[in-house]
Write a protein that holds these residues in place. Structure first.
Motif, PDB file in Angstrom:
ATOM      1  N   GLU A 131       0.893  -1.202   0.044  1.00  0.00           N
ATOM      2  CA  GLU A 131       0.103  -0.060  -0.005  1.00  0.00           C
ATOM      3  C   GLU A 131       0.853   1.227   0.013  1.00  0.00           C
ATOM      4  O   GLU A 131       2.110   1.121   0.734  1.00  0.00           O
ATOM      5  N   LEU A 132       0.627   2.284  -0.768  1.00  0.00           N
ATOM      6  CA  LEU A 132       1.210   3.562  -0.756  1.00  0.00           C
ATOM      7  C   LEU A 132       0.235   4.690  -0.421  1.00  0.00           C
ATOM      8  O   LEU A 132      -0.864   5.042  -1.145  1.00  0.00           O
ATOM      9  N   ASN A 133       0.446   5.259   0.684  1.00  0.00           N
ATOM     10  CA  ASN A 133      -0.218   6.478   1.033  1.00  0.00           C
ATOM     11  C   ASN A 133       0.199   7.670   0.278  1.00  0.00           C
ATOM     12  O   ASN A 133       1.202   8.280   0.821  1.00  0.00           O
ATOM     13  N   VAL A 134      -0.640   7.959  -0.471  1.00  0.00           N
ATOM     14  CA  VAL A 134      -0.334   8.937  -1.521  1.00  0.00           C
ATOM     15  C   VAL A 134      -0.165  10.381  -0.753  1.00  0.00           C
ATOM     16  O   VAL A 134       0.886  11.321  -1.106  1.00  0.00           O
ATOM     17  N   GLY A 135      -1.048  10.556   0.219  1.00  0.00           N
ATOM     18  CA  GLY A 135      -0.985  11.997   0.847  1.00  0.00           C
ATOM     19  C   GLY A 135       0.289  11.846   1.697  1.00  0.00           C
ATOM     20  O   GLY A 135       0.832  13.274   1.995  1.00  0.00           O
ATOM     21  N   SER A 136       0.836  10.905   2.537  1.00  0.00           N
ATOM     22  CA  SER A 136       1.966  10.853   3.150  1.00  0.00           C
ATOM     23  C   SER A 136       3.333  10.963   2.406  1.00  0.00           C
ATOM     24  O   SER A 136       4.179  11.508   2.920  1.00  0.00           O
ATOM     25  N   LEU A 137       3.410  10.386   1.384  1.00  0.00           N
ATOM     26  CA  LEU A 137       4.467  10.220   0.307  1.00  0.00           C
ATOM     27  C   LEU A 137       4.914  11.678  -0.129  1.00  0.00           C
ATOM     28  O   LEU A 137       6.126  11.987   0.111  1.00  0.00           O
ATOM     29  N   GLU A 138       4.127  12.575  -0.428  1.00  0.00           N
ATOM     30  CA  GLU A 138       4.641  13.975  -0.863  1.00  0.00           C
ATOM     31  C   GLU A 138       5.404  13.894  -2.040  1.00  0.00           C
ATOM     32  O   GLU A 138       6.465  14.499  -1.850  1.00  0.00           O
ATOM     33  N   ILE A 139       5.277  12.867  -3.052  1.00  0.00           N
ATOM     34  CA  ILE A 139       6.167  13.105  -4.159  1.00  0.00           C
ATOM     35  C   ILE A 139       5.637  13.423  -5.470  1.00  0.00           C
ATOM     36  O   ILE A 139       4.158  13.428  -5.507  1.00  0.00           O
ATOM     37  N   PRO A 140       5.933  13.678  -6.322  1.00  0.00           N
ATOM     38  CA  PRO A 140       5.534  14.040  -7.805  1.00  0.00           C
ATOM     39  C   PRO A 140       5.035  12.903  -8.463  1.00  0.00           C
ATOM     40  O   PRO A 140       5.016  11.580  -7.935  1.00  0.00           O
ATOM     41  N   GLU A 141       4.044  13.196  -9.243  1.00  0.00           N
ATOM     42  CA  GLU A 141       2.816  12.125  -9.737  1.00  0.00           C
ATOM     43  C   GLU A 141       3.814  11.018 -10.525  1.00  0.00           C
ATOM     44  O   GLU A 141       3.381   9.991 -10.418  1.00  0.00           O
ATOM     45  N   GLU A 142       4.720  11.446 -11.121  1.00  0.00           N
ATOM     46  CA  GLU A 142       5.500  10.459 -11.994  1.00  0.00           C
ATOM     47  C   GLU A 142       6.234   9.660 -11.158  1.00  0.00           C
ATOM     48  O   GLU A 142       6.488   8.363 -11.270  1.00  0.00           O
ATOM     49  N   THR A 143       6.899  10.130 -10.037  1.00  0.00           N
ATOM     50  CA  THR A 143       7.550   9.152  -8.972  1.00  0.00           C
ATOM     51  C   THR A 143       6.524   8.171  -8.442  1.00  0.00           C
ATOM     52  O   THR A 143       6.945   7.152  -8.303  1.00  0.00           O
ATOM     53  N   LEU A 144       5.412   8.618  -8.219  1.00  0.00           N
ATOM     54  CA  LEU A 144       4.342   7.646  -7.665  1.00  0.00           C
ATOM     55  C   LEU A 144       4.117   6.573  -8.965  1.00  0.00           C
ATOM     56  O   LEU A 144       3.929   5.503  -8.189  1.00  0.00           O
ATOM     57  N   LEU A 145       3.883   7.049  -9.817  1.00  0.00           N
ATOM     58  CA  LEU A 145       3.611   6.048 -10.967  1.00  0.00           C
ATOM     59  C   LEU A 145       4.833   5.073 -10.932  1.00  0.00           C
ATOM     60  O   LEU A 145       4.683   3.812 -11.262  1.00  0.00           O
ATOM     61  N   ARG A 146       6.232   5.619 -10.814  1.00  0.00           N
ATOM     62  CA  ARG A 146       7.034   4.708 -11.133  1.00  0.00           C
ATOM     63  C   ARG A 146       7.080   3.707  -9.712  1.00  0.00           C
ATOM     64  O   ARG A 146       7.760   2.633 -10.115  1.00  0.00           O
ATOM     65  N   TYR A 147       6.857   3.995  -8.513  1.00  0.00           N
ATOM     66  CA  TYR A 147       6.806   3.103  -7.493  1.00  0.00           C
ATOM     67  C   TYR A 147       5.676   2.168  -7.885  1.00  0.00           C
ATOM     68  O   TYR A 147       6.086   0.747  -7.638  1.00  0.00           O
ATOM     69  N   VAL A 148       4.656   2.559  -8.445  1.00  0.00           N
ATOM     70  CA  VAL A 148       3.585   1.405  -8.580  1.00  0.00           C
ATOM     71  C   VAL A 148       4.106   0.339  -9.731  1.00  0.00           C
ATOM     72  O   VAL A 148       3.893  -0.792  -9.378  1.00  0.00           O
ATOM     73  N   ARG A 149       4.791   0.862 -10.642  1.00  0.00           N
ATOM     74  CA  ARG A 149       5.518  -0.063 -11.741  1.00  0.00           C
ATOM     75  C   ARG A 149       6.493  -0.854 -10.962  1.00  0.00           C
ATOM     76  O   ARG A 149       6.805  -2.180 -11.388  1.00  0.00           O
ATOM     77  N   LEU A 150       7.275  -0.274  -9.959  1.00  0.00           N
ATOM     78  CA  LEU A 150       8.362  -1.161  -9.353  1.00  0.00           C
ATOM     79  C   LEU A 150       7.509  -2.249  -8.689  1.00  0.00           C
ATOM     80  O   LEU A 150       8.196  -3.384  -8.682  1.00  0.00           O
ATOM     81  N   ILE A 151       6.399  -2.002  -7.897  1.00  0.00           N
ATOM     82  CA  ILE A 151       5.886  -2.882  -7.254  1.00  0.00           C
ATOM     83  C   ILE A 151       5.346  -4.039  -8.169  1.00  0.00           C
ATOM     84  O   ILE A 151       5.604  -5.460  -7.696  1.00  0.00           O
ATOM     85  N   ARG A 152       4.753  -3.759  -9.436  1.00  0.00           N
ATOM     86  CA  ARG A 152       4.099  -4.720 -10.262  1.00  0.00           C
ATOM     87  C   ARG A 152       5.315  -5.393 -10.820  1.00  0.00           C
ATOM     88  O   ARG A 152       5.160  -6.742 -11.061  1.00  0.00           O
ATOM     89  N   SER A 153       6.340  -4.927 -11.048  1.00  0.00           N
ATOM     90  CA  SER A 153       7.570  -5.602 -11.830  1.00  0.00           C
ATOM     91  C   SER A 153       7.923  -6.633 -10.771  1.00  0.00           C
ATOM     92  O   SER A 153       8.598  -7.587 -11.204  1.00  0.00           O
ATOM     93  N   ALA A 154       7.758  -6.418  -9.400  1.00  0.00           N
ATOM     94  CA  ALA A 154       8.303  -7.295  -8.517  1.00  0.00           C
ATOM     95  C   ALA A 154       7.402  -8.475  -8.341  1.00  0.00           C
ATOM     96  O   ALA A 154       7.458  -9.375  -7.418  1.00  0.00           O
ATOM     97  N   GLY A 155       6.223  -8.429  -8.988  1.00  0.00           N
ATOM     98  CA  GLY A 155       5.232  -9.614  -8.789  1.00  0.00           C
ATOM     99  C   GLY A 155       4.105  -9.358  -7.709  1.00  0.00           C
ATOM    100  O   GLY A 155       3.496 -10.421  -7.118  1.00  0.00           O
ATOM    101  N   LEU A 156       4.274  -8.198  -7.261  1.00  0.00           N
ATOM    102  CA  LEU A 156       3.511  -7.943  -5.935  1.00  0.00           C
ATOM    103  C   LEU A 156       2.099  -6.791  -6.431  1.00  0.00           C
ATOM    104  O   LEU A 156       2.190  -6.209  -7.649  1.00  0.00           O
ATOM    105  N   LYS A 157       1.275  -6.668  -5.896  1.00  0.00           N
ATOM    106  CA  LYS A 157       0.156  -5.908  -6.108  1.00  0.00           C
ATOM    107  C   LYS A 157       0.381  -4.523  -5.441  1.00  0.00           C
ATOM    108  O   LYS A 157       0.542  -4.536  -4.270  1.00  0.00           O
ATOM    109  N   ALA A 158      -0.049  -3.401  -6.162  1.00  0.00           N
ATOM    110  CA  ALA A 158       0.005  -2.009  -5.653  1.00  0.00           C
ATOM    111  C   ALA A 158      -1.400  -1.558  -5.444  1.00  0.00           C
ATOM    112  O   ALA A 158      -2.244  -1.553  -6.213  1.00  0.00           O
ATOM    113  N   LYS A 159      -1.340  -0.826  -4.192  1.00  0.00           N
ATOM    114  CA  LYS A 159      -2.733  -0.126  -3.969  1.00  0.00           C
ATOM    115  C   LYS A 159      -2.374   1.176  -3.295  1.00  0.00           C
ATOM    116  O   LYS A 159      -2.111   1.298  -2.002  1.00  0.00           O
TER     117      LYS A 159
END
Length: 287
Positions: free
Chosen positions: A117-145
Motif C-alpha cells: 500500500e502507498l499512502n499518497v498523502g504521506s508520500l508527498e512525491i511528484p506524480e511521475e515518481t508515484l507511478l514509477r513506484y507502482v510499476r516497481l511494485i508490479r515488476s516485483a510480482g506484487l500488487k500495488a494499492k
C-alpha cells in the motif's frame, strides 16, 4: 460454500463468487494485540476466514515484528486464501532514498506479502515518481494499492434541518484550510490504475467517518469514474459499512476492523430496502 451461506438471504444475482473475489472484498485490519498472540488471528481465520479476503498490517505494525513471525502469519493467511497487505508504511522508508524503497519491496516479497500500500498523502512525491513506484511494485510480482484521502470543510455539508424559507443560518466553523480537488484525486488514481495498480484505497476518515455526514456526492463521483471493482473504502465503523451496503449493495469493497467482519457479512447478506431494519440496532438512517 453452502455451509457458510445456509443461514443467509443472498439473492442469486447479488451473491459474491468464491475467493479470490474481484468485488465484495472485505479487507481486515490486523488486531494489534495479535502481535504477541498468533492464536487470535488463527481463531479469526478458522471462524470467519471464508468472509475475509485480505489482512492488512496497519500502522506499520509489521516493522516491529521478526520476519520469521511475519512469515508464519502470512503462511496462515494464505492457507485460508487471504491476501496480506503491508499497510501504509512505505512513506517512512522513502526518506532514505529510492534504493531504500527497492529494498523494502524485496523484503516484502521475501516474507510473502501480496500487496504493497502507498499512502499518497504521506508520500508527498511528484506524480511521475508515484507511478514509477507502482510499476516497481508490479515488476516485483506484487500488487500495488495507492491510498488517497479527501479533505473537505464540514461546513460544506448541507444542513438537513427544517427551516423557514429565507431564514438566517449561522455558518458552521471551518474544519480545515485545505480542500482536496476531487477531480484531481480521481485523475491521479486513474493514472495509477493505468500504471498497473490493482485497486485504489479511499481513506474515509474525512469523507465518511460519521455515517450521518457522509459525502455521498464525493463517493458517487469516485465510484462512477474508477468503478466499483477498482475502489475500496475504509469504513470507520459499522454504521458506515451499513451505509455503503445500502447504497451500493454487497459488491462494494470495504476495509474494516477485525471486530466488524461478522457484522459486515451479515449486512452483505441482507436486502437493505426501504423497510430494512438495521441488524446493528438503532440506525442513523431510519427511526
Amino acid at each position: 460454500m453452502s455451509a457458510y451461506y445456509r443461514w443467509k438471504s443472498f439473492d442469486e444475482d447479488e451473491d459474491r463468487p468464491e475467493k479470490p473475489r474481484r468485488f465484495g472484498v472485505t479487507e481486515m485490519r490486523s488486531p494489534q494485540y495479535a502481535l504477541s498472540n498468533q492464536k487470535v488471528l488463527e481463531d479469526i481465520f478458522e471462524s470467519m476466514g471464508q468472509f475475509v479476503d485480505g489482512l492488512k498490517f496497519s500502522g506499520g505494525s509489521h516493522s516491529l515484528m521478526p520476519k520469521s513471525f511475519i512469515k508464519e502469519v502470512v503462511k496462515m493467511a494464505h492457507q485460508h486464501d487471504v491476501y496480506v497487505s503491508t499497510g501504509d508504511w512505505a512513506e517512512h522508508l522513502i526518506r532514505s532514498g529510492p534504493s531504500a524503497f527497492k529494498e523494502y519491496i524485496e523484503d516484502c516479497k521475501q516474507v510473502g506479502f501480496d500487496t504493497v500500500e502507498l499512502n499518497v498523502g504521506s508520500l508527498e512525491i511528484p506524480e511521475e515518481t508515484l507511478l514509477r513506484y507502482v510499476r516497481l511494485i508490479r515488476s516485483a510480482g506484487l500488487k500495488a494499492k495507492p491510498q488517497f484521502a479527501v479533505k473537505f470543510n464540514k461546513s460544506d455539508i448541507p444542513t438537513g434541518q427544517d427551516r423557514a424559507f429565507g431564514a438566517y443560518v449561522a455558518p458552521a466553523p471551518r474544519s480545515t484550510e485545505y480542500v482536496e480537488d476531487v477531480n484531481l484525486l480521481i485523475r491521479r488514481a486513474e493514472r495509477c490504475l493505468e500504471a498497473g495498480a490493482d485497486m485504489i484505497m479511499i481513506d474515509a476518515d474525512d469523507v465518511c467517518k460519521q455515517a450521518e455526514s457522509v459525502r455521498a456526492d464525493i463517493i458517487a463521483k469516485v465510484i462512477g469514474r474508477l468503478g466499483l471493482e477498482k475502489t475500496m473504502f475504509e469504513a470507520s465503523n459499522s454504521r458506515t459499512s451499513e451505509w455503503f451496503i445500502r447504497q451500493y449493495g454487497p459488491k462494494v469493497n470495504l476495509f474494516v476492523d477485525h471486530s466488524q467482519v461478522m457484522d459486515l457479512e451479515c449486512l452483505r447478506g441482507r436486502n437493505l430496502g426501504k423497510n430494512h431494519k438495521s441488524v446493528l440496532g438503532p440506525s442513523y438512517f431510519w427511526p
